[in-house]
Scaffold this active site. Structure first.
Site, PDB file in Angstrom:
ATOM      1  N   GLY A  10      51.065 -28.289  70.326  1.00 58.92           N
ATOM      2  CA  GLY A  10      51.477 -29.509  71.008  1.00 58.92           C
ATOM      3  C   GLY A  10      50.303 -30.464  71.008  1.00 58.92           C
ATOM      4  CB  SER A  69      49.170 -26.102  66.380  1.00 62.14           C
ATOM      5  OG  SER A  69      49.022 -27.477  66.213  1.00 62.14           O
ATOM      6  CB  ALA A  70      47.368 -27.609  70.666  1.00 66.20           C
ATOM      7  CG  HIS A 117      48.672 -29.024  61.780  1.00 69.64           C
ATOM      8  ND1 HIS A 117      49.865 -28.382  61.609  1.00 69.64           N
ATOM      9  CD2 HIS A 117      48.379 -28.943  63.103  1.00 69.64           C
ATOM     10  CE1 HIS A 117      50.299 -27.926  62.790  1.00 69.64           C
ATOM     11  NE2 HIS A 117      49.410 -28.238  63.699  1.00 69.64           N
ATOM     12  CD  GLU A 160      51.199 -27.485  58.462  1.00 71.96           C
ATOM     13  OE1 GLU A 160      52.386 -27.590  58.793  1.00 71.96           O
ATOM     14  OE2 GLU A 160      50.254 -27.450  59.280  1.00 71.96           O
TER      15      GLU A 160
END
Length: 243
Positions: A91, A124-125, A161, A197
């Site tokens: 997020g 991710s985050a 990413h 990714e």
């Protein structure tokens, strides 16, 4: 005595053509094994925590694990102290880090992982906040955390990413590589590992290995970036004396 840390740091939660965490499901199950029964989920990176927890719970239950969301617990610190394993989802990294500090669990997560060996999964985050700082996140600063310093489970930064320049694009803005090089123009900036990714960094104690389906790009201050295949041993990044 080596570090007890166990980390599975994933670049992205959803890979094109597959569902939530599908691309790293086997790595997660192998990482958690059969000893872990319940995973503590941290949904702070998204505004809709209830909806986020529902998505994560459905996926982890399909893998055979119970999932408790920290936002449903009366005492976040006690929840971390009692956790068998923790998963921090993706997020907005600024929102996530601010909430971690607001709930006073940054130091508690660090203690549980580094001293107790609690397994940590980040996506991710959640991968961004596992590192030394969030200075190389791609996200917009929609809120202001008290500091950019993150949990510090590893002494370097990761750029999830990571994107390569499109040779057919007419876009003239800075590339991801340019922005990371600008970061390294500042003093005392650590290495940055660009995870594309599908990329995963698996840390067991003092060993770090690139897994997943894509190569990674490593940025060291004052040096040209280098490409690395799956299976690359990145253990040297875990000791700042090496750079």
């Amino acid at each position: 005595m080596g570090s007890k840390r166990r980390l599975l740091l994933v670049s992205n939660s959803t890979l094109h053509g597959s569902g939530y965490l599908d691309h790293c499901e086997e790595q997660i199950k192998s990482f958690l094994g059969s000893q872990v029964k319940t995973v503590l989920f941290v949904p702070y990176a998204l505004h809709d925590r209830d909806g986020y927890a529902k998505i994560a719970r459905t996926k982890y239950e399909s893998m055979g694990y119970k999932l408790d969301s920290i936002h449903e617990q009366p005492d976040p610190v006690a929840a971390v102290q009692a956790a068998e394993a923790v998963f921090i989802g993706g997020g907005n990294t600024f929102r996530l880090l601010k909430a971690l500090y607001d709930n006073k669990i940054v130091s508690e997560i660090k203690k549980r992982v580094l001293e107790d060996g609690m397994p940590y999964i980040g996506s991710s985050a959640g991968t961004n906040v596992s590192t030394i700082s969030i200075s190389t996140t791609n996200d917009m600063p929609i809120v202001q955390p008290p500091t950019f310093q993150a949990i510090g489970l590893v002494p370097f930064n990761i750029n999830p990413h990571f994107l390569d320049p499109d040779p057919n694009s007419t876009h003239q803005g800075e590339t991801r590589e340019t922005r990371i090089k600008q970061y390294h123009e500042e003093a005392d900036t650590p290495p940055v590992l660009g995870l594309r990714e599908g990329g995963i960094l698996h840390v067991e104690g003092d060993t770090a290995t690139l897994k997943g389906t894509t190569k990674a790009r490593l940025f060291l201050k004052g040096k040209e970036p280098t490409e690395h295949d799956q299976g690359t041993d990145f253990s040297f990044l875990l000791d700042p004396k090496n750079y």
